[in-house]
Design a protein around this motif. Sequence first.
Motif, PDB file in Angstrom:
ATOM      1  N   LEU A 179      17.931 -15.889  -9.053  1.00 43.49           N
ATOM      2  CA  LEU A 179      16.649 -15.230  -9.273  1.00 43.49           C
ATOM      3  C   LEU A 179      15.915 -15.064  -7.951  1.00 43.49           C
ATOM      4  CD1 LEU A 179      14.423 -14.250 -11.295  1.00 43.49           C
ATOM      5  CD2 LEU A 179      13.600 -16.613 -11.335  1.00 43.49           C
ATOM      6  N   SER A 180      15.420 -13.854  -7.702  1.00 51.24           N
ATOM      7  CA  SER A 180      14.645 -13.590  -6.494  1.00 51.24           C
ATOM      8  C   SER A 180      13.163 -13.611  -6.831  1.00 51.24           C
ATOM      9  CB  SER A 180      15.029 -12.222  -5.899  1.00 51.24           C
ATOM     10  OG  SER A 180      16.388 -12.218  -5.494  1.00 51.24           O
ATOM     11  N   ALA A 181      12.414 -14.412  -6.105  1.00 54.17           N
ATOM     12  CA  ALA A 181      10.982 -14.542  -6.368  1.00 54.17           C
ATOM     13  C   ALA A 181      10.192 -13.464  -5.645  1.00 54.17           C
ATOM     14  CB  ALA A 181      10.503 -15.919  -5.925  1.00 54.17           C
ATOM     15  N   ASP A 182       9.148 -12.975  -6.301  1.00 50.46           N
ATOM     16  CA  ASP A 182       8.211 -12.062  -5.657  1.00 50.46           C
ATOM     17  C   ASP A 182       7.216 -12.910  -4.866  1.00 50.46           C
ATOM     18  OD1 ASP A 182       6.990  -9.058  -5.922  1.00 50.46           O
ATOM     19  OD2 ASP A 182       5.429 -10.568  -5.696  1.00 50.46           O
ATOM     20  N   LEU A 235      16.534 -19.346 -16.109  1.00 48.33           N
ATOM     21  CA  LEU A 235      15.323 -18.773 -15.529  1.00 48.33           C
ATOM     22  C   LEU A 235      15.329 -17.254 -15.475  1.00 48.33           C
ATOM     23  CD1 LEU A 235      15.246 -21.272 -12.538  1.00 48.33           C
ATOM     24  CD2 LEU A 235      13.882 -21.435 -14.644  1.00 48.33           C
ATOM     25  N   CYS A 236      16.499 -16.650 -15.687  1.00 49.09           N
ATOM     26  CA  CYS A 236      16.641 -15.192 -15.537  1.00 49.09           C
ATOM     27  C   CYS A 236      16.485 -14.499 -16.886  1.00 49.09           C
ATOM     28  CB  CYS A 236      17.998 -14.861 -14.916  1.00 49.09           C
ATOM     29  SG  CYS A 236      18.316 -15.693 -13.353  1.00 49.09           S
ATOM     30  N   THR A 237      15.256 -14.253 -17.276  1.00 49.75           N
ATOM     31  CA  THR A 237      14.994 -13.679 -18.600  1.00 49.75           C
ATOM     32  C   THR A 237      14.252 -12.344 -18.542  1.00 49.75           C
ATOM     33  OG1 THR A 237      13.005 -15.080 -18.718  1.00 49.75           O
ATOM     34  CG2 THR A 237      15.004 -15.900 -19.793  1.00 49.75           C
ATOM     35  N   GLU A 248       9.153  -5.350 -12.979  1.00 50.47           N
ATOM     36  CA  GLU A 248       9.859  -4.498 -12.020  1.00 50.47           C
ATOM     37  C   GLU A 248      10.091  -5.199 -10.691  1.00 50.47           C
ATOM     38  OE1 GLU A 248       7.549  -0.977 -11.738  1.00 50.47           O
ATOM     39  OE2 GLU A 248       8.390  -0.056 -13.553  1.00 50.47           O
ATOM     40  N   ARG A 249       9.293  -6.230 -10.423  1.00 46.37           N
ATOM     41  CA  ARG A 249       9.410  -6.960  -9.162  1.00 46.37           C
ATOM     42  C   ARG A 249      10.312  -8.190  -9.273  1.00 46.37           C
ATOM     43  NH1 ARG A 249       4.878  -6.493  -5.311  1.00 46.37           N
ATOM     44  NH2 ARG A 249       3.805  -4.531  -5.720  1.00 46.37           N
ATOM     45  N   VAL A 250      10.844  -8.439 -10.464  1.00 48.94           N
ATOM     46  CA  VAL A 250      11.700  -9.607 -10.675  1.00 48.94           C
ATOM     47  C   VAL A 250      13.149  -9.147 -10.790  1.00 48.94           C
ATOM     48  CG1 VAL A 250      12.170 -11.608 -12.138  1.00 48.94           C
ATOM     49  CG2 VAL A 250       9.825 -10.735 -11.926  1.00 48.94           C
ATOM     50  N   THR A 251      14.021  -9.709  -9.991  1.00 50.57           N
ATOM     51  CA  THR A 251      15.430  -9.338 -10.023  1.00 50.57           C
ATOM     52  C   THR A 251      16.308 -10.585 -10.049  1.00 50.57           C
ATOM     53  OG1 THR A 251      15.560  -9.222  -7.600  1.00 50.57           O
ATOM     54  CG2 THR A 251      15.040  -7.175  -8.782  1.00 50.57           C
TER      55      THR A 251
END
Length: 251
Positions: A228-231, A206-208, A219-222
């Motif tokens: 994975l941290s959701a916005d 999921l981390c792409t 920029e809001r996805v880390t």
Amino acid sequence: MALRCAEMDGAARRAGVSLFEGLEIPRSHYSWSFATDTEAQMERVLTESWPAIKAKGFANYGETTRFLEGCAKRFETQGVRLRVDFNGVLDRLTFGKFIEFMPLRVYRALDFVEDPFPYDADAWEALRQKWGVKLALDKGWKDGTQGFDAVVVKPARRDWRTVAETHPQHPLVLTSAMDHALGQMFAAYEAAVAQSEGQALDFCGLCTEHLFEKDEFFERVTSHGGHLSADRSGGGLGFGEVLEALPWRRL
């Protein structure tokens, strides 16, 4: 699936609720980029303790072997697992050679090989048994009967529930379709729902976001170490302020 995504996102936004409320996004492997500096990526995988990496395989499998050997050597003490996706570009003979002449440290670190060559139940099962390697099926999942250990699903393209019903004995690897950040978040949401419902999952993909140039969405996805941290701004799949600032036009 795009209509399902839009419908669920819209309903949650109108209710002012994040779709990720009460859910935990499953951990992911690191998606390798051959367009990015190798050392920087290796350092990130190590310092952030990613559990696995996944890279695309080449028709010239020797290049893939050399790459995997470098990874296995660098990641050996940390136990990072190696995944490779050939997208069916090999044939049965060349895949057999790829495994046969693979350095032992690579073989020991190998998690699975995805779509090594076009799916053939008997051929996949024979090579799986002969070499003791795990295989993951993506293309041809509808016809899969044997010869694989996991099924790869992109929730943006197909419903994971249908795949799970077809292959109830196999864990799923849910991945983004390497698309827009909203699509990435939808894949993450579906993976979180699958996990909450008790679906057997392997490390996801999921981390792409690092595979793309940064924009106001990415920029809001880390991601850190596969988490994975959701916005959550604006409810739904997030990115509320960014979406509101876009020049919308009624059709």
